[in-house]
Scaffold this active site. Sequence first.
Site, PDB file in Angstrom:
ATOM      1  N   GLY A  22     -22.009  66.416 101.293  1.00  0.00           N
ATOM      2  CA  GLY A  22     -22.891  65.719 102.230  1.00  0.00           C
ATOM      3  C   GLY A  22     -23.550  64.532 101.544  1.00  0.00           C
ATOM      4  N   LYS A 196     -43.220  70.318  94.762  1.00  0.00           N
ATOM      5  CA  LYS A 196     -42.539  69.597  95.857  1.00  0.00           C
ATOM      6  C   LYS A 196     -42.700  70.362  97.172  1.00  0.00           C
ATOM      7  CE  LYS A 196     -38.650  66.689  96.843  1.00  0.00           C
ATOM      8  NZ  LYS A 196     -37.544  67.162  97.667  1.00  0.00           N
ATOM      9  N   ASN A 200     -43.855  69.110 100.950  1.00  0.00           N
ATOM     10  CA  ASN A 200     -42.996  69.292 102.133  1.00  0.00           C
ATOM     11  C   ASN A 200     -43.667  70.197 103.170  1.00  0.00           C
ATOM     12  OD1 ASN A 200     -40.218  69.229  99.912  1.00  0.00           O
ATOM     13  ND2 ASN A 200     -40.700  67.655 101.381  1.00  0.00           N
ATOM     14  N   SER A 268     -36.880  64.610 106.157  1.00  0.00           N
ATOM     15  CA  SER A 268     -35.575  65.289 106.257  1.00  0.00           C
ATOM     16  C   SER A 268     -35.574  66.274 107.428  1.00  0.00           C
ATOM     17  CB  SER A 268     -35.248  66.004 104.943  1.00  0.00           C
ATOM     18  OG  SER A 268     -36.288  66.879 104.583  1.00  0.00           O
ATOM     19  N   GLU A 280     -34.673  73.216 107.315  1.00  0.00           N
ATOM     20  CA  GLU A 280     -34.909  74.061 106.133  1.00  0.00           C
ATOM     21  C   GLU A 280     -36.314  74.699 106.194  1.00  0.00           C
ATOM     22  OE1 GLU A 280     -33.598  71.062 103.099  1.00  0.00           O
ATOM     23  OE2 GLU A 280     -32.046  72.548 102.670  1.00  0.00           O
TER      24      GLU A 280
HETATM   25  P1  NAD Z   1     -26.073  67.427 104.062  1.00  0.00           P
HETATM   26  O1  NAD Z   1     -26.129  68.241 105.304  1.00  0.00           O
HETATM   27  O2  NAD Z   1     -25.795  65.961 104.167  1.00  0.00           O
HETATM   28  O3  NAD Z   1     -24.949  68.031 103.089  1.00  0.00           O
HETATM   29  C1  NAD Z   1     -24.682  69.393 102.949  1.00  0.00           C
HETATM   30  C2  NAD Z   1     -23.153  69.530 102.882  1.00  0.00           C
HETATM   31  O4  NAD Z   1     -22.839  70.887 102.575  1.00  0.00           O
HETATM   32  C3  NAD Z   1     -22.463  69.213 104.216  1.00  0.00           C
HETATM   33  O5  NAD Z   1     -21.437  68.258 103.988  1.00  0.00           O
HETATM   34  C4  NAD Z   1     -21.859  70.534 104.645  1.00  0.00           C
HETATM   35  O6  NAD Z   1     -20.627  70.386 105.331  1.00  0.00           O
HETATM   36  C5  NAD Z   1     -21.646  71.192 103.278  1.00  0.00           C
HETATM   37  N1  NAD Z   1     -21.487  72.649 103.356  1.00  0.00           N
HETATM   38  C6  NAD Z   1     -22.181  73.542 104.119  1.00  0.00           C
HETATM   39  N2  NAD Z   1     -21.692  74.784 103.924  1.00  0.00           N
HETATM   40  C7  NAD Z   1     -20.678  74.671 103.022  1.00  0.00           C
HETATM   41  C8  NAD Z   1     -19.769  75.598 102.434  1.00  0.00           C
HETATM   42  N3  NAD Z   1     -19.815  76.894 102.761  1.00  0.00           N
HETATM   43  N4  NAD Z   1     -18.863  75.146 101.540  1.00  0.00           N
HETATM   44  C9  NAD Z   1     -18.805  73.834 101.227  1.00  0.00           C
HETATM   45  N5  NAD Z   1     -19.625  72.888 101.765  1.00  0.00           N
HETATM   46  C10 NAD Z   1     -20.550  73.313 102.650  1.00  0.00           C
HETATM   47  O7  NAD Z   1     -27.409  67.684 103.280  1.00  0.00           O
HETATM   48  P2  NAD Z   1     -28.047  66.791 102.104  1.00  0.00           P
HETATM   49  O8  NAD Z   1     -28.973  65.795 102.677  1.00  0.00           O
HETATM   50  O9  NAD Z   1     -26.986  66.348 101.189  1.00  0.00           O
HETATM   51  O10 NAD Z   1     -28.983  67.881 101.385  1.00  0.00           O
HETATM   52  C11 NAD Z   1     -28.451  68.939 100.628  1.00  0.00           C
HETATM   53  C12 NAD Z   1     -29.606  69.672  99.951  1.00  0.00           C
HETATM   54  O11 NAD Z   1     -30.244  68.777  99.034  1.00  0.00           O
HETATM   55  C13 NAD Z   1     -30.711  70.113 100.925  1.00  0.00           C
HETATM   56  O12 NAD Z   1     -31.271  71.312 100.500  1.00  0.00           O
HETATM   57  C14 NAD Z   1     -31.730  68.992 100.823  1.00  0.00           C
HETATM   58  O13 NAD Z   1     -33.046  69.387 101.170  1.00  0.00           O
HETATM   59  C15 NAD Z   1     -31.624  68.657  99.340  1.00  0.00           C
HETATM   60  N6  NAD Z   1     -32.067  67.303  99.050  1.00  0.00           N
HETATM   61  C16 NAD Z   1     -31.476  66.251  99.706  1.00  0.00           C
HETATM   62  C17 NAD Z   1     -31.910  64.951  99.418  1.00  0.00           C
HETATM   63  C18 NAD Z   1     -31.302  63.764 100.113  1.00  0.00           C
HETATM   64  O14 NAD Z   1     -31.779  62.648  99.876  1.00  0.00           O
HETATM   65  N7  NAD Z   1     -30.276  63.897 100.945  1.00  0.00           N
HETATM   66  C19 NAD Z   1     -32.933  64.762  98.471  1.00  0.00           C
HETATM   67  C20 NAD Z   1     -33.515  65.868  97.836  1.00  0.00           C
HETATM   68  C21 NAD Z   1     -33.051  67.135  98.128  1.00  0.00           C
HETATM   69  O1  KPL Z   2     -39.217  65.136 100.719  1.00  0.00           O
HETATM   70  C1  KPL Z   2     -39.497  64.653 101.788  1.00  0.00           C
HETATM   71  C2  KPL Z   2     -38.624  65.026 102.952  1.00  0.00           C
HETATM   72  O2  KPL Z   2     -38.531  64.283 103.910  1.00  0.00           O
HETATM   73  O3  KPL Z   2     -38.018  66.117 102.848  1.00  0.00           O
HETATM   74  C3  KPL Z   2     -40.727  63.781 101.950  1.00  0.00           C
HETATM   75  C4  KPL Z   2     -41.499  63.754 100.640  1.00  0.00           C
HETATM   76  C5  KPL Z   2     -41.606  64.308 103.063  1.00  0.00           C
HETATM   77  C6  KPL Z   2     -40.352  62.339 102.188  1.00  0.00           C
HETATM   78  O4  KPL Z   2     -39.833  62.080 103.458  1.00  0.00           O
END
Ligand code: NAD
Ligand code: KPL
Length: 316
Positions: A22, A196, A200, A268, A280
């Site tokens: 993702g 964090k 959130n 998010s 989440e």
């Molecule tokens: P997303 O939904 O874009 O990506 C998750 C991916 O996991 C998807 O492509 C989905 O198809 C895949 N997936 C789900 N089940 C699966 C399985 N069984 N096998 C293989 N792949 C599978 O989410 P994201 O934004 O990339 O976030 C992922 C995690 O990282 C979350 O917990 C999020 O809170 C954390 N996070 C994201 C960011 C960000 O900027 N995107 C920043 C900090 C933390």
């Molecule tokens: O981590 C974040 C989220 O959106 O999950 C914040 C800090 C609230 C920034 O958008």
Amino acid sequence: MSRHGANPLLPGSGLIAILGAGSLGRLWAGYLPAGKVAFIPRHNATVDAGVESLSYRLQRFDGSALSVTVPWLDSSATPPSVLLVTTKAGDTLDALQSTLPDLPPAMPVVLFQNGMGSQQAVAERWPHQPILAASTTEGANRPEPGRTVHAGKGETWVGPLTDNATSLLSAVVQALTASGLRVHPETNIQQRLWDKLVINAGINAFTALLNCRNGDILTHPFYLEYIGTLCTEIAAVLAAEGGQPLAPEAIRRRIETVARSTSENTSSMLSDRQQGRTTEIDFINGYVARRGRVHGIDVSVNQMLTQRVHQLLPHS
Ligand code: NAD
Ligand code: KPL
């Protein structure tokens, strides 16, 4: 480093595998050196029937854009040295359940999920696998299917959750540093995850319920009615969990500082709601509520926010 470029402290060939292709998974895959990274296909997925790689455009934080092609890991290839898990918190246990049996038991696993609860569940389920957690302020999104945007330049802290991961920490950090992103070792990753989570817990549910950007919660009557009690509940749970004690007023200041500095952001959780995805919440206010109930603490505001987010229908 060996002549193959692999770190001798890590098993395998130096390849970094990513589970969860993702936004965040594609960000890491796009910054890590080409040829040293592969995505793990979903268990029983049909992607490997003829499609050997995933291609997309990555818009880097400096504005430059590049085409990225990342192979799907071939199960017959040399096993990876590190596994990054970038699935959503609610998908992580199932995703690992079908993936880990095919990977080396000494391979470190780095969990990138937001909130808390999913990381602890993984560490309890596989106590003999080196399990680490990452807390990152990098921001990535996918405005269209073939385009990933590095929307926020941040930092990443990585720390061990299981005892056998401690000796691998610096090697894992070194492997991730090859991305050029800022990565630091953190011996007390639980505290950093809590820090964090506190932010959130004070922003995400309000933005999802009020359908507003982060900064807009601050003057909304619903937020103003509940934020004081919410911070009191979080402070009590933090103290009971043995984390760094924080007064409710200090928690509120932290929440409001971040809400102001990210005032134009769509959180998010609101973004998940807008796209009809599972949020989440169970790993944010839901986790505070679960831990509070264990300690006999009144967590009614965390419970109320969790229930209300569960009741939400997708909204655009
Ligand atoms: P997303 O939904 O874009 O990506 C998750 C991916 O996991 C998807 O492509 C989905 O198809 C895949 N997936 C789900 N089940 C699966 C399985 N069984 N096998 C293989 N792949 C599978 O989410 P994201 O934004 O990339 O976030 C992922 C995690 O990282 C979350 O917990 C999020 O809170 C954390 N996070 C994201 C960011 C960000 O900027 N995107 C920043 C900090 C933390
Ligand atoms: O981590 C974040 C989220 O959106 O999950 C914040 C800090 C609230 C920034 O958008």
